[in-house]
Scaffold this motif. Sequence first.
Motif, PDB file in Angstrom:
ATOM      1  N   GLU A   1       0.846  -1.196   0.000  1.00  0.00           N
ATOM      2  CA  GLU A   1       0.000   0.000   0.000  1.00  0.00           C
ATOM      3  C   GLU A   1       0.880   1.244   0.000  1.00  0.00           C
ATOM      4  O   GLU A   1       1.985   1.230   0.541  1.00  0.00           O
ATOM      5  CB  GLU A   1      -0.881  -0.002   1.248  1.00  0.00           C
ATOM      6  CG  GLU A   1      -1.821  -1.180   1.314  1.00  0.00           C
ATOM      7  CD  GLU A   1      -2.490  -1.307   2.671  1.00  0.00           C
ATOM      8  OE1 GLU A   1      -2.162  -0.549   3.607  1.00  0.00           O
ATOM      9  OE2 GLU A   1      -3.346  -2.194   2.803  1.00  0.00           O
TER      10      GLU A   1
ATOM     11  N   ARG B   1      -4.065  -5.975  -2.479  1.00  0.00           N
ATOM     12  CA  ARG B   1      -3.018  -6.013  -1.457  1.00  0.00           C
ATOM     13  C   ARG B   1      -2.155  -7.267  -1.650  1.00  0.00           C
ATOM     14  O   ARG B   1      -2.573  -8.234  -2.272  1.00  0.00           O
ATOM     15  CB  ARG B   1      -3.635  -5.945  -0.071  1.00  0.00           C
ATOM     16  CG  ARG B   1      -4.436  -7.146   0.309  1.00  0.00           C
ATOM     17  CD  ARG B   1      -4.963  -7.030   1.732  1.00  0.00           C
ATOM     18  NE  ARG B   1      -5.374  -8.331   2.185  1.00  0.00           N
ATOM     19  CZ  ARG B   1      -6.623  -8.717   2.296  1.00  0.00           C
ATOM     20  NH1 ARG B   1      -7.587  -7.889   2.017  1.00  0.00           N
ATOM     21  NH2 ARG B   1      -6.912  -9.932   2.698  1.00  0.00           N
TER      22      ARG B   1
ATOM     23  N   ARG C   1       0.421   6.959   3.475  1.00  0.00           N
ATOM     24  CA  ARG C   1      -0.819   7.738   3.589  1.00  0.00           C
ATOM     25  C   ARG C   1      -0.599   9.252   3.496  1.00  0.00           C
ATOM     26  O   ARG C   1      -1.544   9.993   3.355  1.00  0.00           O
ATOM     27  CB  ARG C   1      -1.541   7.445   4.907  1.00  0.00           C
ATOM     28  CG  ARG C   1      -1.748   5.999   5.254  1.00  0.00           C
ATOM     29  CD  ARG C   1      -2.784   5.326   4.395  1.00  0.00           C
ATOM     30  NE  ARG C   1      -3.163   3.999   4.849  1.00  0.00           N
ATOM     31  CZ  ARG C   1      -2.382   2.941   4.908  1.00  0.00           C
ATOM     32  NH1 ARG C   1      -1.132   3.027   4.585  1.00  0.00           N
ATOM     33  NH2 ARG C   1      -2.836   1.776   5.292  1.00  0.00           N
TER      34      ARG C   1
ATOM     35  N   PHE D   1      -8.085   7.154   1.339  1.00  0.00           N
ATOM     36  CA  PHE D   1      -7.472   5.826   1.352  1.00  0.00           C
ATOM     37  C   PHE D   1      -8.402   4.881   2.092  1.00  0.00           C
ATOM     38  O   PHE D   1      -8.947   5.216   3.145  1.00  0.00           O
ATOM     39  CB  PHE D   1      -6.106   5.813   2.037  1.00  0.00           C
ATOM     40  CG  PHE D   1      -5.488   4.442   2.014  1.00  0.00           C
ATOM     41  CD1 PHE D   1      -4.796   4.012   0.905  1.00  0.00           C
ATOM     42  CD2 PHE D   1      -5.660   3.567   3.073  1.00  0.00           C
ATOM     43  CE1 PHE D   1      -4.256   2.736   0.855  1.00  0.00           C
ATOM     44  CE2 PHE D   1      -5.122   2.292   3.034  1.00  0.00           C
ATOM     45  CZ  PHE D   1      -4.422   1.875   1.914  1.00  0.00           C
ATOM     46  N   GLU D   2      -8.584   3.689   1.525  1.00  0.00           N
ATOM     47  CA  GLU D   2      -9.347   2.646   2.196  1.00  0.00           C
ATOM     48  C   GLU D   2      -8.813   1.301   1.734  1.00  0.00           C
ATOM     49  O   GLU D   2      -8.505   1.110   0.562  1.00  0.00           O
ATOM     50  CB  GLU D   2     -10.832   2.768   1.865  1.00  0.00           C
ATOM     51  CG  GLU D   2     -11.711   1.875   2.699  1.00  0.00           C
ATOM     52  CD  GLU D   2     -13.193   2.146   2.498  1.00  0.00           C
ATOM     53  OE1 GLU D   2     -13.954   1.162   2.500  1.00  0.00           O
ATOM     54  OE2 GLU D   2     -13.578   3.316   2.320  1.00  0.00           O
ATOM     55  N   ARG D   3      -8.706   0.375   2.677  1.00  0.00           N
ATOM     56  CA  ARG D   3      -8.279  -0.989   2.337  1.00  0.00           C
ATOM     57  C   ARG D   3      -9.425  -1.946   2.615  1.00  0.00           C
ATOM     58  O   ARG D   3     -10.396  -1.585   3.267  1.00  0.00           O
ATOM     59  CB  ARG D   3      -7.029  -1.368   3.093  1.00  0.00           C
ATOM     60  CG  ARG D   3      -7.265  -1.838   4.489  1.00  0.00           C
ATOM     61  CD  ARG D   3      -6.055  -2.513   5.084  1.00  0.00           C
ATOM     62  NE  ARG D   3      -4.921  -1.657   5.176  1.00  0.00           N
ATOM     63  CZ  ARG D   3      -4.455  -1.144   6.312  1.00  0.00           C
ATOM     64  NH1 ARG D   3      -5.040  -1.407   7.439  1.00  0.00           N
ATOM     65  NH2 ARG D   3      -3.408  -0.363   6.303  1.00  0.00           N
ATOM     66  N   GLY D   4      -9.329  -3.150   2.081  1.00  0.00           N
ATOM     67  CA  GLY D   4     -10.386  -4.141   2.268  1.00  0.00           C
ATOM     68  C   GLY D   4     -11.584  -3.862   1.377  1.00  0.00           C
ATOM     69  O   GLY D   4     -12.704  -4.268   1.666  1.00  0.00           O
TER      70      GLY D   4
ATOM     71  N   LEU E   1      -8.838  -5.320  -2.277  1.00  0.00           N
ATOM     72  CA  LEU E   1      -8.273  -4.122  -2.885  1.00  0.00           C
ATOM     73  C   LEU E   1      -8.009  -3.018  -1.868  1.00  0.00           C
ATOM     74  O   LEU E   1      -8.640  -2.962  -0.815  1.00  0.00           O
ATOM     75  CB  LEU E   1      -9.243  -3.572  -3.936  1.00  0.00           C
ATOM     76  CG  LEU E   1      -9.677  -4.535  -5.037  1.00  0.00           C
ATOM     77  CD1 LEU E   1     -10.730  -3.880  -5.909  1.00  0.00           C
ATOM     78  CD2 LEU E   1      -8.485  -4.975  -5.853  1.00  0.00           C
ATOM     79  N   TRP E   2      -7.095  -2.134  -2.234  1.00  0.00           N
ATOM     80  CA  TRP E   2      -6.980  -0.855  -1.556  1.00  0.00           C
ATOM     81  C   TRP E   2      -7.222   0.225  -2.596  1.00  0.00           C
ATOM     82  O   TRP E   2      -6.953   0.040  -3.783  1.00  0.00           O
ATOM     83  CB  TRP E   2      -5.648  -0.666  -0.841  1.00  0.00           C
ATOM     84  CG  TRP E   2      -4.402  -0.885  -1.638  1.00  0.00           C
ATOM     85  CD1 TRP E   2      -3.637  -2.003  -1.675  1.00  0.00           C
ATOM     86  CD2 TRP E   2      -3.756   0.056  -2.514  1.00  0.00           C
ATOM     87  NE1 TRP E   2      -2.574  -1.833  -2.514  1.00  0.00           N
ATOM     88  CE2 TRP E   2      -2.613  -0.574  -3.038  1.00  0.00           C
ATOM     89  CE3 TRP E   2      -4.024   1.359  -2.901  1.00  0.00           C
ATOM     90  CZ2 TRP E   2      -1.752   0.061  -3.918  1.00  0.00           C
ATOM     91  CZ3 TRP E   2      -3.174   1.994  -3.784  1.00  0.00           C
ATOM     92  CH2 TRP E   2      -2.040   1.341  -4.287  1.00  0.00           C
TER      93      TRP E   2
END
Length: 175
Positions: free
Chosen positions: A46, A92, A49, A55-58, A78-79
């Motif tokens: 990733e 990821r 930041r 930004f967001e993951r999952g 995905l991120w």
Amino acid sequence: MTPPLRRRARLRTVLLSLAAAGVIAAALVAAGSVAYRLHQGKPFLEPPRDGLLFFERGVSGRSDRSALARLVGARGLLWVAVSGAELHVSPRFPFNLMFAPEAFGWDHRVPGRTILEIRDAGAGRVSIRYRHRTGDEEWLVLEVAEVGTLRAALRAIGAAAPSAPGGAARGTGRN
């Protein structure tokens, strides 16, 4: 050694050889995918930041890049990052290996100015239509927790104004 025991020993040797060949082949494909990602400038991890608008993951998502991409979405793999000039979506680690992102359309680096349309696809999903350098258009459907924040970040980098909810991209990723 009796003939049945010899056959078993030979069979065991053949099976072990096949297993070793499979492991070696998988390692070669993984090494090839690493070399490809490095050559293409695609990330393994990733991004930092600092300076990101979003930004967001999952994240779950899919694109309409190909028939295979339409069938196989990424569920929580995905991120999504929006920087000062682009939207970047990538799987990821370790899901970004073995050429899976290329096969399933999980890797996207989209300049903000090429985003043509943003639609609310319901249930926390956003459909994004953008134009490639070749002139082809693609739909990307992302399921994020912060839909409003993502839309605001995309507008901030020059994306087209969002369309009204319930358009043709609703849940299909294709017009």
